[in-house]
Design a protein around this motif. Structure first.
Motif, short mmCIF file in Angstrom:
data_model
loop_
_atom_site.label_atom_id
_atom_site.label_comp_id
_atom_site.label_asym_id
_atom_site.label_seq_id
_atom_site.Cartn_x
_atom_site.Cartn_y
_atom_site.Cartn_z
N VAL A 35 1.18 -0.78 0.17
CA VAL A 35 -0.21 0.07 0.17
C VAL A 35 1.38 1.64 0.05
O VAL A 35 1.71 1.13 0.97
CB VAL A 35 -0.89 0.27 1.39
N HIS A 36 0.27 1.89 -1.00
CA HIS A 36 1.72 2.77 -1.28
C HIS A 36 1.31 4.59 -1.53
O HIS A 36 -0.59 4.71 -1.74
CB HIS A 36 2.35 2.52 -2.83
N ALA A 37 1.27 5.67 -0.21
CA ALA A 37 0.30 6.74 -0.01
C ALA A 37 1.75 7.73 -1.01
O ALA A 37 2.69 8.10 -1.30
CB ALA A 37 0.42 7.15 1.41
N PRO A 171 -9.79 8.37 -0.44
CA PRO A 171 -11.17 7.34 -0.03
C PRO A 171 -11.95 8.10 0.79
O PRO A 171 -13.39 7.58 0.80
CB PRO A 171 -10.66 5.98 -0.65
N THR A 172 -11.38 8.49 2.06
CA THR A 172 -11.96 8.93 3.35
C THR A 172 -12.49 9.44 3.65
O THR A 172 -13.03 9.96 4.40
CB THR A 172 -10.76 8.30 4.12
N ALA A 173 -12.15 10.91 2.73
CA ALA A 173 -12.62 12.22 2.42
C ALA A 173 -14.08 12.48 3.35
O ALA A 173 -14.19 13.00 3.75
CB ALA A 173 -12.27 13.24 1.53
N PHE A 184 -10.86 0.07 5.74
CA PHE A 184 -8.83 -0.54 5.51
C PHE A 184 -8.83 -2.00 6.14
O PHE A 184 -7.97 -2.40 5.30
CB PHE A 184 -8.54 0.91 6.85
N LYS A 185 -9.75 -2.80 6.95
CA LYS A 185 -9.99 -3.58 6.85
C LYS A 185 -9.73 -4.69 5.10
O LYS A 185 -9.73 -5.21 4.79
CB LYS A 185 -11.87 -4.94 7.53
N ILE A 186 -10.46 -3.79 4.10
CA ILE A 186 -10.45 -4.37 2.86
C ILE A 186 -9.03 -4.12 2.31
O ILE A 186 -8.94 -4.60 1.35
CB ILE A 186 -11.50 -3.55 2.49
N HIS A 202 -5.06 12.93 2.37
CA HIS A 202 -4.10 14.58 3.42
C HIS A 202 -4.31 14.14 4.95
O HIS A 202 -3.33 14.69 5.71
CB HIS A 202 -5.62 14.83 3.44
N ARG A 203 -4.87 12.35 5.09
CA ARG A 203 -4.70 12.49 6.63
C ARG A 203 -3.50 11.57 7.33
O ARG A 203 -3.80 9.84 6.89
CB ARG A 203 -6.29 11.98 7.45
N LEU A 204 -2.84 12.16 7.60
CA LEU A 204 -1.59 11.56 7.97
C LEU A 204 -1.19 9.78 8.40
O LEU A 204 -1.11 9.28 8.69
CB LEU A 204 -0.16 12.08 9.07
N GLU A 205 -2.70 10.42 10.17
CA GLU A 205 -2.91 9.45 10.90
C GLU A 205 -3.35 7.58 9.86
O GLU A 205 -2.64 6.43 10.44
CB GLU A 205 -3.95 9.60 11.61
N GLU A 206 -3.91 8.32 8.62
CA GLU A 206 -4.62 7.19 8.21
C GLU A 206 -3.30 6.71 7.31
O GLU A 206 -3.19 5.14 6.75
CB GLU A 206 -5.71 7.68 6.78
#
Lengths: 508, 334
Positions: A35-37, A171-173, A184-186, A202-206
């Motif tokens: 998984v590459h951010a 995707p989480t916006a 995330f499970k998926i 944009h969310r670092l914790e994710e």
């Protein structure tokens, strides 16, 4: 071509739009099963890069290889054939078709005149949704679904096409924390299956939660690729921003004066409810929130494009009635709309006509246009805002996006407004021009104008605003003073937390 | 492709497209096409019949088309604003029939004329109400009222013609100012005035802006609905004037007056290079196109070309003009 080789190798990828280079010489390897951010500010080039992978854009220069083989990806269909799926930021769907139908749209292999097997289709759709563990009735039309559910359908679609590379653009916006957990499970399961996920957020914790590696983009360059664990948040942010955010802060809040615009209990059913706030002279009030939270609707109501059904608006302490934009303009309110191409410019008309559109009384005092006056006003604006063009007589459509936006701002500055509403004023413009905009917005406030700044770019909101209001699902959820403002505080107020929600529903 | 490059290549390669050369801006426009066609048509017609050398003959034969051409001027403005009005010919019929009925009922001619003009305004307002207040598409609304107004005219006047107007009212097409028949003079003056209106007034400018992008016009504070309402009123008033001119020329009115005229009007506007989707076009183009139509129609009649063949030629012309207009606009769109 070994098993450990990269799935995708990008070499020297560059991309220009209308003469503006948005991606410069990017090299990047994506490994199977990772998984590459992709991180970076808006406009840094991460979305453009992923669109190149997905065949939406063609690179101006550079080469791509997939599993060691050089490939060209001329179209989204071609990308899908190669096993690459892009899940869009704002789900693209056919609102009147059912969830099941939307799931199979774009699937290659179907014969154009083949019979549709509805039963099999519904069966397959149910199976896919079951994989995601999301209770969505596949026979319902897309229209009734929340943004989050639409996103899930998009993801299911990617699963249906059995993609090797799945690109998720923010995707989480629009998701609630519970939905994010499901997602995330998926994602983890997809990784175990050996697929590659590109995750833009944009969310670092994710990013920390699920991404193995990160690549940081800035102004069209890939600055760095590293293991997520090797970089601290501060290091990531420094690389993303590349300059201290404080650069833009050359104003104090000392010259904030009396209340210029006051809004009480503004309501437009289905759009926004009970909105109350003040904007003072010399103050920049930021308005943050997720896409679809109703920010633009509030701005349109204040400006009279789509007036609210109840509530009051006061200007300089006096209640006013604003039924159409000309009323707002008479009260010296200006509104730079979000959608420049549709609501801003007159594409085929000359720049000067565009600039003077909101001040007919200045160029035609007795109804007859004075060409010389018009040209003078336009040229002065061009000089003041350093709009780059060949001639004020050329159609505005020939200018770059940033210069078009400057012309729209020039239009409103000519009307000499006391209250300015700026809706995503820097969207889609060059980083260099952006800085100019920030300076101009700062100067406007310093000269005593009241400014309401709507922006989805958190760094922009944080840098410019004296105070930040946040909207979520049509309601104001926070009023954060500058000292306490942070990306986290804004996002906390912006993300809906009332369980399942229907944003697009026709309720009320 | 070297990977070693200067760390910061120039970001901005090109900020704005080069403007087109001036000669192109001036020459490559739809009115030029109309003008060229007009010259060609005149030359061909002159070869077909010696009458064509005579300006007076052309002016006299134009009186049939000029009534439609006057309405086409207003229709041009309506189309530039992004709307369309297909009901003017029916408005001509209904207002003329109201004029006739009022006269037959004993009203003096000036009162009957007033009745006709007011009815034109009322019909325009009726169209405008549906289009600007209820926000229905003008093409559907005016197809509806095209049938409605024509039907009302028939209910009002029956199948018989109403005539025997006083001598001074009849035959306006034979009254001359110099060698120019009065209706033609009205057309020429209206062309100049409306051309100026569209070209140099702020309202004219705003009409182009509305037609270019209605959403942007609303956001710029332009009173879009008010302006459109006014345009449909103008269309109704002009139609009733054209109806009166027709009544005077024919010496009588009937429900089928100006029947099929809406297509002639649209043909003139399209031939003049006005863009069917709004935002572009000019009175000059419509003015030239009206003369083009007069010359082609009269030329074919003089050359003894059957009426059905004439229709074929008109249809082809319309298609060719739309192709030319679109091609030229597509080109200037970059």
């Amino acid at each position: 071509m070994s098993a450990t080789g990269p799935l995708v190798s990008a070499r020297g990828i560059s991309k220009s739009f209308g003469g503006v280079e948005v991606l410069r010489n990017v090299d990047l390897d994506l490994m199977p099963g990772e998984v590459h951010a992709l991180l970076g500010e808006n406009g840094a080039g991460k979305s453009t890069f992923s669109k190149i992978l997905a065949g939406v854009h063609k690179p101006t220069r550079g080469t791509l290889s997939l599993a060691g083989q050089p490939v060209e990806i001329p179209s989204p269909i071609a990308a899908q054939r190669l096993g690459i799926t892009l899940i869009h930021q704002e789900p693209i769907s056919f609102p009147d078709l059912s969830v099941a139908e939307n799931l199979v749209i774009g699937q290659v292999g179907a014969r154009p005149l083949g019979r549709v097997r509805w039963a099999a289709l519904a069966q397959e759709a149910k199976r896919l949704m079951a994989l995601l563990d999301v209770p969505i009735d596949v026979t319902k039309p897309m229209r009734g679904l929340s943004i989050a559910d639409q996103q899930m359908v998009e993801i299911a679609r990617a699963l249906a096409s059995d993609s090797r590379l799945i690109i998720m653009d923010e995707p989480t916006a629009a998701l609630t924390p519970k939905e994010v957990e499901t997602l995330f499970k998926i994602v983890r399961r997809l990784r175990e299956e050996g697929r590659t996920i590109v995750f833009i957020s944009h969310r670092l914790e994710e990013v920390r939660a699920i991404c193995d590696r990160v690549s940081i983009f800035r102004d069209g360059d890939r600055i760095e690729t590293a293991w997520t664990a090797d970089l601290s948040d501060a290091e990531i942010i420094r690389r993303m921003i590349g300059r201290p955010v404080a650069d833009y802060l050359h104003r104090g809040t000392s010259h904030v004066g009396a209340v210029a615009l006051s809004v009480r209990d503004l309501t437009l059913p289905g759009r926004f409810e009970g909105i109350s706030f003040d904007v003072r002279k010399g103050e920049i009030v930021g308005l943050g929130g997720l896409v679809g939270a109703g920010r633009t609707d509030v701005a349109r109501a204040i400006f009279g494009v789509a007036p609210a059904s109840s509530g009051t608006i006061s200007v300089d302490g006096k209640p006013v009635t604003i039924n159409e934009p000309s009323d707002a303009i008479a009260l010296r309110i200006a509104f730079v709309p979000e959608d420049r191409a549709i609501a801003g410019i007159f594409r085929s008309l000359p720049v000067e006509t565009n600039i003077t559109a909101a001040v007919p009384e200045k160029i035609a005092p007795r109804g007859i246009i004075r060409r010389a006056t018009e040209k003078l006003l336009a040229s002065q604006s061009v000089e003041k805002l350093s709009i780059r063009l060949a001639s004020v007589r050329q159609p505005i459509g020939e200018l770059s996006g940033g210069n078009q936006q400057k012309a729209i701002l020039a239009r409103w500055l000519l009307s000499d407004p006391e209250i300015l509403i700026l809706d995503e004023p820097t969207r889609g413009i060059d980083i260099g021009v952006k800085a100019e905009f920030y300076d101009m917005i700062g100067e406007l406030a310093a000269s005593g104008r009241a400014i309401l700044l709507i922006s989805s770019e958190l760094p922009e909101l944080l840098a410019l605003s004296d105070r930040i209001l946040v909207m979520s699902e049509g309601r104001l959820t926070a009023d954060i003073p500058r000292a306490e403002a942070s990306q986290e505080a804004i996002m906390f107020a912006a993300v809906p937390r009332s369980g399942r929600h229907t944003v697009s529903g026709a309720a009320a | 492709m070297s990977t070693i490059e200067s760390p910061r290549p120039a970001v901005i390669l090109r900020e704005a497209a080069k403007p087109r050369p001036r000669w192109q801006v001036i020459l490559v426009r739809p009115e030029t096409v109309t003008f060229l066609l007009l010259i060609i048509a005149t030359i061909v017609a002159t070869r077909l019949s010696p009458f064509f050398a005579d300006l007076g003959f052309i002016l006299e034969s134009s009186t049939y088309y000029v009534e439609f051409a006057i309405v086409a001027l207003v229709l041009t403005i309506v189309i530039i604003s992004g709307e369309i009005d297909l009901s003017p010919a029916a408005q001509m019929a209904l207002s003329a029939c109201l004029f006739g009925t009022a006269y037959r009922a004993g009203a003096p001619i000036p009162v009957a004329i007033l009745v006709s003009l007011v009815s034109g305004l009322a019909m325009g307002a009726f169209n405008a109400f549906f289009i600007t207040v209820l926000r229905l598409p003008s093409i559907i609304v005016t197809i509806g009222t095209l049938i409605l107004y024509r039907g009302l005219a028939q209910v009002l006047a029956g199948d018989k013609s109403i005539g025997s107007f006083p001598g001074w009212f009849v035959g306006i097409d034979y009254r001359m100012i110099g060698i120019v028949p009065v209706p033609v003079m009205i057309f020429i003056i209206a062309s100049v005035l409306l051309g100026l209106f569209l070209g140099i007034t702020i309202l004219g400018r705003q009409i182009y802006q509305i037609g270019t992008s209605e959403v942007a016009a609303i956001h710029a504070g332009i009173r879009v609905r008010r302006i459109k309402f006014g345009l449909f009123l103008a269309s109704g008033l002009t139609s009733s004037i054209a109806g009166l001119l027709t009544a005077s020329r024919l010496g009588s009115v009937r429900y089928d007056l100006a029947s099929g005229g809406e297509l002639t009007m649209v043909l003139i506007v399209m031939l003049g290079g006005t863009y069917i989707f709004g935002g572009r076009g000019s009175i000059l183009g419509t003015f030239l196109a009206a003369w083009l139509l007069v010359i082609i129609a009269t030329g074919m009649t003089v050359a003894n070309i059957a009426i059905n063949a004439q229709l074929t030629v008109m249809g082809l012309l319309l298609i060719v003009s739309i192709i030319a207009t679109n091609a030229i606009y597509a080109r200037s769109q970059r």
